[in-house]
Write an enzyme that holds these catalytic residues in place. Structure first.
Site, short mmCIF file in Angstrom:
data_model
loop_
_atom_site.label_atom_id
_atom_site.label_comp_id
_atom_site.label_asym_id
_atom_site.label_seq_id
_atom_site.Cartn_x
_atom_site.Cartn_y
_atom_site.Cartn_z
N CYS A 87 2.67 -1.77 -1.46
CA CYS A 87 3.46 -1.65 -2.69
C CYS A 87 3.97 -3.03 -3.12
CB CYS A 87 4.60 -0.65 -2.49
SG CYS A 87 5.34 -0.07 -4.04
N HIS A 196 1.99 4.34 0.19
CA HIS A 196 2.78 3.99 1.37
C HIS A 196 2.29 4.72 2.63
CE1 HIS A 196 6.21 1.75 -0.44
NE2 HIS A 196 5.79 2.36 -1.54
N GLU A 198 3.00 4.00 5.63
CA GLU A 198 4.07 4.04 6.64
C GLU A 198 4.97 5.27 6.48
OE1 GLU A 198 6.15 1.93 3.23
OE2 GLU A 198 4.13 2.39 3.93
#
Length: 231
Positions: A87, A196, A198
């Site tokens: 991002c 994302h 994560e």
């Protein structure tokens, strides 16, 4: 020897601890790195996490690109250090000219927060080698300036050389050119994506565990390279 993955924190980083958790879940060691220090501490890979570095003043990533730590990261990346930008991290990599193109305001000029499906197109990078070509992943996306743009010759070259690593499977919600969600450099070690991973390492806290493979890949790649060096 376990891979040490540096997680760079900038003023305004939001997802550095999530990225560190993902590295640990993948079996690596998360090494915190501070934006104001010109020291990578000998890490084996680095992650530029999501957030709003330096408040996104001027434009996303424009100030972070000049952070002291970047004076070390940029040449290290050009020498082969695996680097992942997520991002805002992707935006920083583009501003630093480690990746081509730019990230601009979303189509519709609205912030997007949704789970999206990605198709893995390139599994020859240290960040994607545990995936299968064409594999579908479900991960969150959350951005206001996530539309990837580049001129047509650059887009054609990214396509031709296999540097489109992940693509939005159901159309880009932010208006990215050619549904591109993430790209790599010509050598494959520098990879940036807007979604994302994560936040998708455990179905208890995310839409899936599909994102863990990006972190498992770099830990696996480090182990493989070490083993080959000993052979």
């Amino acid at each position: 020897m376990t891979a040490r993955v540096g997680i760079i924190t900038f003023p305004g980083s939001l997802d550095d601890q999530d990225a560190a958790r993902a590295v640990r879940r993948a079996g690596g060691i998360a090494e915190p790195l501070w934006h104001g220090e010109r020291d990578l501490r000998g890490v084996d890979a680095a992650v530029l996490p999501g957030g709003f570095s330096y408040g996104d003043y001027l434009r996303c990533g424009a100030i972070a690109r000049f952070a002291p730590v970047m004076a070390e990261l940029v040449p290290a990346a050009r020498k082969g250090l695996p680097v992942l930008g997520i991002c805002n991290g992707f935006q920083i990599l583009c501003e630093a000219h480690l990746l081509p193109g730019a990230l601009t305001r979303n189509a519709g000029l609205r912030f997007i927060h949704a789970n999206v499906r990605l198709t893995v197109s390139n599994v020859q990078t240290p960040w994607t080698e545990v995936f299968a070509g064409g594999e579908l992943l479900t991960v969150p996306v959350k951005n206001g300036e996530g539309a990837f743009v580049a001129d047509e010759p650059t887009l054609d070259e990214l396509e031709r050389s296999g540097r489109v690593v992940v693509r939005y499977a159901d159309g880009a919600p932010n208006g990215s050119a050619r549904h591109i969600a993430g790209i790599c450099n010509a050598e494959g070690n520098v990879f940036g994506l807007m979604p994302h991973p994560e936040h998708a390492i455990d179905p208890l806290t995310g839409p899936s565990a599909d994102g863990l493979g990006f972190f498992t890949s770099v830990v696996h790649a480090f182990g493989r390279v070490r083993q080959e060096a000993r052979a």
